[in-house]
Every structure is written in C-alpha cells, then in structure tokens.
Design a protein around this motif. Structure first.
Motif, short mmCIF file in Angstrom:
data_model
loop_
_atom_site.label_atom_id
_atom_site.label_comp_id
_atom_site.label_asym_id
_atom_site.label_seq_id
_atom_site.Cartn_x
_atom_site.Cartn_y
_atom_site.Cartn_z
N ILE A 1 0.84 -1.19 0.00
CA ILE A 1 0.00 0.00 0.00
C ILE A 1 0.88 1.25 0.00
CG2 ILE A 1 -1.77 1.28 1.27
CD1 ILE A 1 -2.65 -1.45 -0.05
N ALA A 2 0.60 2.16 -0.93
CA ALA A 2 1.34 3.42 -1.02
C ALA A 2 0.65 4.52 -0.23
CB ALA A 2 1.49 3.85 -2.48
N ALA A 3 -0.70 4.49 -0.22
CA ALA A 3 -1.45 5.54 0.45
C ALA A 3 -2.82 5.01 0.85
CB ALA A 3 -1.62 6.75 -0.47
N ALA A 4 -3.39 5.64 1.87
CA ALA A 4 -4.72 5.25 2.34
C ALA A 4 -5.61 6.47 2.44
CB ALA A 4 -4.62 4.55 3.70
N ILE A 5 -6.88 6.28 2.08
CA ILE A 5 -7.91 7.29 2.24
C ILE A 5 -9.07 6.64 3.00
CG2 ILE A 5 -7.25 8.55 0.15
CD1 ILE A 5 -9.64 7.18 -1.26
N GLN A 6 -10.03 7.45 3.39
CA GLN A 6 -11.23 6.92 4.04
C GLN A 6 -12.41 7.10 3.09
OE1 GLN A 6 -11.53 7.53 8.49
NE2 GLN A 6 -10.33 9.32 7.88
N HIS A 7 -13.17 6.04 2.88
CA HIS A 7 -14.32 6.14 1.98
C HIS A 7 -15.63 6.36 2.72
CE1 HIS A 7 -16.03 2.14 2.81
NE2 HIS A 7 -14.80 1.68 2.77
N ASP A 8 -15.61 6.33 4.04
CA ASP A 8 -16.85 6.43 4.81
C ASP A 8 -16.93 7.68 5.67
OD1 ASP A 8 -14.91 5.68 6.65
OD2 ASP A 8 -16.15 4.17 7.62
N VAL A 9 -16.24 8.73 5.25
CA VAL A 9 -16.31 10.01 5.96
C VAL A 9 -16.61 11.12 4.95
CG1 VAL A 9 -14.68 9.32 7.77
CG2 VAL A 9 -13.83 10.49 5.73
N SER A 10 -17.08 12.24 5.47
CA SER A 10 -17.24 13.43 4.64
C SER A 10 -17.03 14.66 5.52
CB SER A 10 -18.62 13.47 3.98
OG SER A 10 -19.64 13.47 4.94
N ASP A 11 -16.65 15.76 4.89
CA ASP A 11 -16.39 16.97 5.66
C ASP A 11 -17.69 17.78 5.82
OD1 ASP A 11 -16.80 18.27 3.23
OD2 ASP A 11 -14.71 18.89 3.00
N LEU A 12 -17.57 18.98 6.37
CA LEU A 12 -18.75 19.81 6.61
C LEU A 12 -19.47 20.23 5.33
CD1 LEU A 12 -17.38 22.04 9.51
CD2 LEU A 12 -18.89 20.05 9.67
N LEU B 1 -8.96 15.01 10.19
CA LEU B 1 -7.84 14.19 9.73
C LEU B 1 -7.48 14.48 8.28
CD1 LEU B 1 -9.04 10.81 11.27
CD2 LEU B 1 -7.24 12.30 12.14
N PRO B 2 -6.23 14.18 7.89
CA PRO B 2 -5.86 14.40 6.49
C PRO B 2 -6.68 13.48 5.56
CG PRO B 2 -4.12 13.21 7.64
CD PRO B 2 -5.14 13.61 8.67
N ALA B 3 -6.95 13.97 4.36
CA ALA B 3 -7.71 13.17 3.40
C ALA B 3 -6.95 11.93 2.98
CB ALA B 3 -8.04 14.02 2.17
N LEU C 1 -4.26 2.66 10.86
CA LEU C 1 -2.92 2.19 11.24
C LEU C 1 -1.84 3.13 10.72
CD1 LEU C 1 -3.50 -1.61 10.58
CD2 LEU C 1 -3.28 -0.51 12.82
N ALA C 2 -1.98 3.57 9.47
CA ALA C 2 -0.99 4.48 8.88
C ALA C 2 -0.98 5.81 9.62
CB ALA C 2 -1.30 4.68 7.40
N TRP C 3 -2.15 6.33 9.96
CA TRP C 3 -2.23 7.60 10.66
C TRP C 3 -1.58 7.51 12.04
CZ3 TRP C 3 -4.79 9.49 15.04
CH2 TRP C 3 -4.73 10.88 15.19
#
Length: 185
Positions: A70-81, A91-93, A135-137
């Motif tokens: 894995i090179a990078a991770a994002i979250q698919h179950d969050v959204s901002d304001l 948290l970072p995107a 885990l990465a964060w």
C-alpha cells in the motif's frame, strides 16, 4: 524489533507463533479497534518498523490477485462539513506510506456491493479494507515507519462476505511468503 500487525486471526494462520525479529499484534477489525490497539502497543514499547499484513477487496478489475504493498490510504466512509466524501473534518484526506504501491480506501463496513465499488473507485482507490488508514495515521503520529501489505481476498462484489473465510486462509499463505521475501524470515 518490528511489530507485525493483523486485524483477524485468519490473516495469520500461515505464520509461525513466533516470527524472529517480530512481535505480533492482533488489533481486531475496523478503524477504531486498529487505532486503539496500535496506539497502546506504541505507547508501551519502541519498534523500528510496523509491518501490517491482511486482506483487502480489489475494486479495480485490472488489479491482479496476490499481495500488494500500500502506497497511500484514504477513508471512503467520511465526509467533511461541505459533504465531500473522503474528506474528514479534522484528519488528512490521504495518508502516504510508501513511494510505490496501491491506494487503499478504508471504511468501517465490509464492501460487497457493485454500487459501493463504483463510488469508492471514483475516489482513486484500487482496494478496500477496514484498518489501513487508521494504522498508517497512528504510525505517523508516533513517527514509526510503516509498511502495509494487503492480499486480494475478493472483488468486493456480491457474495464477497461468504467467500472471505476461505479466501483469508489462502491470503495468509501469500502474505507469509511476502514477508519471507521482503524480510528474509
């Protein structure tokens, strides 16, 4: 000493109980259990590196079976304001962990639906799981290098949940071979 991390016992069935040079941590499934377990482990001891092994669904039809770093991770179950999916309020995107590899989308539910795959794929990810982002964060917050290896257990489509138990055993063998290749143990 390195910390070998997995979420579920099925992902470690091909591994020896004691792997030379590694301490094993079983976190439990999902972002919160993963973050909690890794935070506790890093608060209690120092490690040279964190090595994560586990399964993931491939949401890119071109991604071959096997183990991918894995090179990078994002979250698919969050959204901002503003309602932007994949963006978190605090948290970072994106959390980068390696120069080369696959982008993974992490969320707290098992993906086994074609419509969900299309939506998550639009975020740029090629795989989905339930722990990598957390885990990465945490690793970055503690300043400990981390490598994440995910084996393709399914294609995140209908029926993926029924196939996971059997697939996880096969993936564990692939992951063990990958650790042997990368670390010589």
């Amino acid at each position: 000493m390195k910390l070998l991390v997995a979420a579920h016992t099925s992902e470690l069935v091909a591994f020896e109980d004691a792997l030379p040079g590694f301490v094993t941590l079983l976190t439990g499934v999902g972002k919160i259990p993963a973050a909690y377990a890794l935070t506790r482990a890093l608060s209690a001891a120092e490690y040279d590196e964190i090595v994560v092994v586990g399964t993931a669904g491939a949401i890119d039809p071109e991604l071959p079976s096997g183990v991918h770093e894995i090179a990078a991770a994002i979250q698919h179950d969050v959204s901002d304001l503003d309602g932007i999916v994949g963006q978190h309020v605090f948290l970072p995107a994106r959390v980068d962990v390696a120069a080369e590899g696959v982008m993974i989308a992490t969320g707290d539910h098992f993906i086994d639906d074609a419509d969900a795959v299309v939506a998550i794929r639009a975020l740029g990810a090629r795989m989905v799981d339930m722990e990598s982002y957390a885990l990465a964060w945490v690793a970055q917050e503690f300043g400990v290098p981390i490598r994440i290896f995910r084996a393709v257990s399914d294609r995140a489509q209908d029926g993926a949940t029924e196939e996971w138990d059997d697939a996880a055993r096969v993936c564990s063998g692939w992951l063990r071979d990958s650790i042997r290749q990368h670390y010589g143990v």
